[in-house]
Design an enzyme around this catalytic site. Structure first.
Site, PDB file in Angstrom:
ATOM      1  N   TRP A   1       0.877  -1.192   0.066  1.00  0.00           N
ATOM      2  CA  TRP A   1      -0.293   0.188   0.053  1.00  0.00           C
ATOM      3  C   TRP A   1       0.718   1.131  -0.261  1.00  0.00           C
ATOM      4  O   TRP A   1       0.432   2.361  -1.095  1.00  0.00           O
ATOM      5  CB  TRP A   1      -0.918  -0.373   1.137  1.00  0.00           C
ATOM      6  CG  TRP A   1      -1.480   1.829   0.725  1.00  0.00           C
ATOM      7  CD1 TRP A   1      -2.571   1.676   0.587  1.00  0.00           C
ATOM      8  CD2 TRP A   1      -1.817   2.592   2.270  1.00  0.00           C
ATOM      9  NE1 TRP A   1      -3.328   3.521   1.177  1.00  0.00           N
ATOM     10  CE2 TRP A   1      -2.066   3.338   2.512  1.00  0.00           C
ATOM     11  CE3 TRP A   1      -0.574   2.536   3.473  1.00  0.00           C
ATOM     12  CZ2 TRP A   1      -2.202   4.601   2.924  1.00  0.00           C
ATOM     13  CZ3 TRP A   1      -0.363   3.988   4.394  1.00  0.00           C
ATOM     14  CH2 TRP A   1      -0.885   4.541   3.839  1.00  0.00           C
ATOM     15  N   HIS A   2       2.020   1.118   0.381  1.00  0.00           N
ATOM     16  CA  HIS A   2       2.351   2.264   0.865  1.00  0.00           C
ATOM     17  C   HIS A   2       3.729   2.994  -0.476  1.00  0.00           C
ATOM     18  O   HIS A   2       3.613   3.960  -0.908  1.00  0.00           O
ATOM     19  CB  HIS A   2       4.044   2.449   1.842  1.00  0.00           C
ATOM     20  CG  HIS A   2       2.954   2.369   3.545  1.00  0.00           C
ATOM     21  ND1 HIS A   2       3.034   1.397   3.942  1.00  0.00           N
ATOM     22  CD2 HIS A   2       2.981   3.839   4.039  1.00  0.00           C
ATOM     23  CE1 HIS A   2       2.789   2.463   5.067  1.00  0.00           C
ATOM     24  NE2 HIS A   2       2.984   3.026   4.765  1.00  0.00           N
ATOM     25  N   GLY A   3       3.469   1.757  -1.621  1.00  0.00           N
ATOM     26  CA  GLY A   3       3.971   1.567  -2.783  1.00  0.00           C
ATOM     27  C   GLY A   3       5.619   0.484  -3.427  1.00  0.00           C
ATOM     28  O   GLY A   3       5.205  -0.184  -2.281  1.00  0.00           O
TER      29      GLY A   3
END
Length: 382
Positions: free
Chosen positions: A318-320
């Site tokens: 989700w962060h990247g």
């Protein structure tokens, strides 16, 4: 022209002007929600801007509102799980496209805050399926999704809790004591965290660390970055929560002294609390319950450990889609599993866990474990 939300004093000036009518309404004992949605539209227009991002935001809102209303209608007719999975996947499409877009020739497709807004819509689809959401009011749903204080930094609120606040009739004295004063108090604390402590750490410590990667510099950066990230991010969250209070919405706090945690399980109940609870409720708990019902594993502990890895790796993605975010998720999953095993198996831990000296040792160890994870998260070695 766009503004960095809570990122500079000019934004805070605009915010103060925007909140003034809300304060007047609150002091008069009037409901703030109708002004709140007007203020949210205005502030989102300033934050997102008038470029292609505004087009993406408009498309996102139309798409997600149609999904939510459409699935609520269908859910009244059937609880077919395959239809549910189709709608759930469709609700996730904006964030999936946003995360994949930097690796295509199209450039970044999205807008500021798309992740946090998408969490709100995904949560509603899940709770409609569960039968927890009994009504989908267009105005309330729209306001919940676009509520501007939590646009770019969270916390991640829940629709039913948010809508309950909307219905509250707040007398003048209650508004002053329970909303206005605490709200401005949180904003002032946010100023101290972000514009004083985070600024000082970044200016006089983190930015002074040599760029050469070696053991000493890495350890130095680890502590500097961890403290900087906490004060910067917690400052953002305090701004968001304080602003919400002034608008008559008691958005939950997002941080609670995470660096005094005695283990990493406790750390995740104190750090980015709303995100931890979101992943815990909608991924971890559901996977464990489903696994026990379907007897995927012989022991509940095994199901919990697998769920911890899935949850934390998902959080990393989700962060990247970069290796250090994914590694961060793996690291957190492994640490949580080892913590659980140690606390269940260790006789030494069971014997001393309530003793003061041992609690202090645990806090020091947990602090360093957490900081090393944040060093990975920072991309320092990239």
């Amino acid at each position: 022209m766009t503004f960095s939300q809570y990122g500079d004093y000019f934004y805070l000036y605009i915010l103060l002007l925007t909140l003034t009518p809300a304060v007047v309404l609150g002091l008069l004992g009037k409901n703030i929600k109708y002004y709140g949605i007007i203020a949210s539209v205005f502030m989102i227009f300033l934050i997102i801007g008038r470029d292609v991002s505004l087009l993406y935001f408009t498309m996102f809102m139309i798409f997600e509102i149609c999904l939510i209303k459409g699935y609520f209608y269908i859910r009244q007719k059937t609880k077919n799980k395959y239809i549910y999975w189709v709608f759930l996947f469709a609700s996730m499409l904006p964030i999936i496209i946003n995360k994949l877009s930097p690796y295509t020739s199209f450039g970044v497709i999205g807008f500021i805050g798309i992740s946090y807004l998408n969490f709100r819509t995904i949560q509603m689809i899940i709770e409609i399926y569960d039968g927890a959401i009994k009504e989908v009011n267009l105005f309330k749903t729209l306001y919940f999704i676009i509520f501007f204080p939590t646009l770019s930094s969270g916390p991640i609120d829940r629709s039913r809790r948010f809508e309950a606040d909307l219905e509250n009739s707040i007398p003048k004295e209650e508004y002053i004591n329970d909303y206005l004063v605490p709200g401005f108090g949180k904003i002032l604390m946010g100023v101290g965290y972000k514009f004083v402590l985070a600024f000082l750490i970044n200016t006089y410590w983190m930015s002074k660390i040599p760029s050469d990667i070696n053991f000493v510099n890495s350890i130095n950066y680890m502590y500097a970055y961890s403290l900087y990230l906490f004060f910067d991010f917690a400052g953002y969250s305090l701004f968001a929560v304080g602003t919400s209070y002034i608008l008559g919405i008691k958005t939950p706090d997002n941080f609670n002294k995470p660096f005094i945690s005695k283990d990493m399980k406790e750390f995740w109940t104190r750090w980015h609390i709303s995100l931890s609870r979101w992943f815990g409720d909608y991924i971890f708990s559901r996977f464990v319950i489903s696994s026990m019902r379907k007897k995927r594993f012989k022991k509940r502990a095994t199901a919990a450990h697998v769920a911890q890895m899935i949850t934390m790796i998902t959080m990393g993605f989700w962060h990247g889609l970069t290796w250090y975010y994914i590694l961060y998720g793996v690291y957190q999953g492994v640490v949580l599993i080892l913590t659980d095993i140690y606390q269940k198996k260790s006789k030494f831990y069971k014997k001393h866990k309530k003793e003061k000296w041992f609690e202090i040792v645990q806090i020091v160890i947990t602090f360093n474990i957490a900081c090393f994870g944040l060093l990975i998260f920072s991309g320092y070695f990239a």
